[in-house]
Design a protein around this motif. Structure first.
Motif, short mmCIF file in Angstrom:
data_model
loop_
_atom_site.label_atom_id
_atom_site.label_comp_id
_atom_site.label_asym_id
_atom_site.label_seq_id
_atom_site.Cartn_x
_atom_site.Cartn_y
_atom_site.Cartn_z
N GLY B 37 -17.30 -2.06 2.47
CA GLY B 37 -16.40 -1.41 1.53
C GLY B 37 -14.93 -1.70 1.75
N ILE B 38 -14.61 -2.50 2.79
CA ILE B 38 -13.20 -2.88 3.02
C ILE B 38 -13.11 -4.40 2.91
N SER B 39 -12.06 -4.89 2.21
CA SER B 39 -11.90 -6.34 2.05
C SER B 39 -11.80 -7.01 3.42
N ARG B 43 -7.71 -10.72 3.26
CA ARG B 43 -7.41 -10.26 1.90
C ARG B 43 -7.04 -8.78 1.87
N ALA B 44 -7.20 -8.11 3.00
CA ALA B 44 -6.99 -6.66 3.03
C ALA B 44 -5.50 -6.31 3.01
N GLY B 45 -5.16 -5.25 2.30
CA GLY B 45 -3.80 -4.75 2.30
C GLY B 45 -3.55 -3.91 3.56
N ASP B 50 -5.13 -0.61 8.31
CA ASP B 50 -4.94 0.66 9.04
C ASP B 50 -6.26 1.42 9.13
N ASP B 51 -7.00 1.39 8.04
CA ASP B 51 -8.29 2.10 7.99
C ASP B 51 -9.25 1.54 9.04
N VAL B 56 -12.01 1.99 14.34
CA VAL B 56 -12.31 1.45 15.67
C VAL B 56 -11.80 2.41 16.75
N ALA B 57 -10.59 2.92 16.55
CA ALA B 57 -10.01 3.85 17.53
C ALA B 57 -10.90 5.08 17.68
N ASP B 58 -11.39 5.59 16.55
CA ASP B 58 -12.25 6.77 16.59
C ASP B 58 -13.55 6.49 17.32
#
Lengths: 351, 351
Positions: B37-39, B43-45, B50-51, B56-58
């Motif tokens: 669900g994430i580019s 290509r990701a903004g 950040d998401d 990963v941090a979590d």
């Protein structure tokens, strides 16, 4: 002197204890003499050569040699002759000829007399370090003693007569063997050689010639033996060489100031390689020894190492290696034996 | 983990105690993963990156990392990034980009997760010596733990989806870092590289490419990640590399039999130079270390030296040297500092 006692020892004049020993390896004086009434050696028949040999043998003890000190060319193997060449006791010109030719060698090898090389007699003496006066005085002593029984070919006009005109007059060739790595590295050596030539001195690479000089060792000698007396020839050599020694020291210090890491690197790597190599060619070995000697001038390396460097300079030559270790004539075998010998002698050298 | 604790230590996977450590330096497994669900990262903004970073941090603690193990790209200096590249913790591709990118590093550095490099996640694990199975099992463990909270982009038909199709499928790249000096010297390396390619493995010079390979270090990895399961990829790597290791040993022995003096010469001179040099470039240093490592395979040199060689391989890299010694960026300065550091570490190495 026996051949066996010669081949395993270091000539006394290479003990490294003479003046300026780090830069000036040795000083040499040589007098060319011929016997009146006998043709020069290149024109002399067998009987004449025998006559010369006999006169020298008879006069040997008077000149300070023992009767066992004579080595006749015909009695020596090819390898033995090569060992004598490497020790500067004879020349390859002498070794190549047959008939009554040879050399008288005094204990310690600081005095010798070549018989029937280019001239009937070539008296030579060596001193440690920078000491041409000492060398001259030693060879003069032999000359004086011999002249009591041998009648020299001498002309009031030309002085001592010699086979080659360049030796006529005093018959003296005075020289030093000098190590000039810094002048080579800075490129000043060419200018120095030209200046010396203008002052009547010849500078020659000791190993190789021209740009091929290996190990940065040069022989500096007077070009002419005529027109001046012996002392004047030697003093003029001393004056010029003293300046060259100062130039070399100055160039070494400049090198050290401007490229300290690179210079120390070269010196210490050389010691590292001498301590570890399993194969060492003559040429590489000579270059490594040269770098260590530079280290002594720069006080990176203890000057107590000079005798070891001089020892190796003599004993690690090809014919010596063959005699000392039984190594064969092939270079790979000699290079391995050389490396092994040096490694052993460098065991106690600290890094 | 803190940066300071990383830069001064040797990664645990370089302790030199793994199987075949003299020849196989290390084994690595890497899994490429992306979040559903994430580019893809290129290509990701900003928000998407950040998401990913947040997810990963979590999940970090669940995957066996501490919360202090995250190093974010933007929080690191250029020199620190370079240190991480030299330790294989990040890639220069990651270091060159800004935004939410970084790496999670576990203690000992045998496990790490790159975030937002080419893929959202690159899980990697290292093992000492020849142990690709161990590396795979370690990276699989991270993967399994992460998958409990992170939903991966996965297709039943293609397997794990990745930014570059060569990684699609398992997402696995398994590799070894291998030292092949004898195959290089005998020239057999080219044939070996071609054979490995036919078996689906890529062989690349670790330092430099093609004929410019320095230090005889090669990385051997699977070329495709698709069409086989992870175990099959790793077993096929093991099978081929096992044979290469045997070829290398055989070539080393042949070299030793046919040119013993020259081979020992190369090995021992290298140690001599490492003990004495005052200036050492990266390239020369790598070549010297290579010769010493060959000496270990040939049992000329004690295998106890492997940890020291591995240590220097890490710490003597340019950015590490700057951090460890405060040396500047100029090569002459670094080369002198490198030589000094190595000399100290080689003091107790016997000749």
């Amino acid at each position: 002197m026996t051949y066996e006692s010669i081949v395993r020892t270091i000539p006394s004049w290479l003990n490294g204890r003479g003046p300026e020993s780090a830069i000036v390896v040795s000083s040499r004086a040589r007098l060319a003499r011929n016997i009146r009434g006998i043709s020069f050696a290149h024109r002399a028949g067998r009987e004449s050569l025998d006559d010369v040999m006999q006169q020298v043998a008879d006069a040997a003890s008077l000149a300070g040699f023992d009767c066992g000190d004579m080595f006749v060319n015909s009695g020596m193997s090819k390898l033995q002759k090569q060992v004598f060449i490497e020790r500067r006791l004879i020349t390859s010109a002498l070794a190549a000829k047959d008939g009554s030719r040879g050399v008288l060698v005094a204990g310690g090898e600081d005095r010798s007399i070549l018989v029937n090389e280019e001239d009937h007699l070539r008296l030579q003496s060596f001193k440690n370090g920078f000491d041409p006066r000492g060398a001259l005085s030693m060879v003069d002593d032999i000359d004086t003693r011999l002249s009591q029984v041998v009648e020299y070919a001498f002309s009031d006009r030309y002085g001592y007569l010699t086979a080659c005109p360049t030796n006529m007059g005093t018959g003296l060739r005075a020289s030093v063997l000098i190590h000039l790595p810094a002048l080579v590295m800075t490129g000043e050596i060419q200018r120095m050689i030209r200046s010396a030539a203008q002052l009547g001195l010849a500078v020659r690479g000791y190993y190789g010639e021209g740009s091929e000089v290996v190990g940065n060792l040069f022989q500096i000698s007077n070009q002419r033996a005529m027109g001046r007396n012996e002392n004047s020839i030697v003093e003029s050599l001393i004056a010029v060489v003293s300046r060259i020694v100062e130039y070399e020291k100055q160039a070494a210090l400049t090198l050290f100031q401007e490229a300290r890491s690179q210079t120390e690197d070269k010196i210490w790597r050389s010691i590292g390689i001498l301590k570890t190599a399993r194969v060492l060619s003559t040429i590489e070995f000579i270059s490594l020894i040269s770098a260590v000697r530079l280290g002594i001038v720069l006080e990176c390396v203890d000057s107590g190492m000079i005798p070891l460097l001089n020892e190796l300079m003599v004993l690690m030559q090809p014919a010596h290696l063959q005699e000392l270790t039984g190594a064969g004539e092939s270079s790979p075998e000699r290079d391995a034996v050389r490396a092994g010998y040096i490694r052993e002698r460098f065991v106690d050298v600290r890094l």
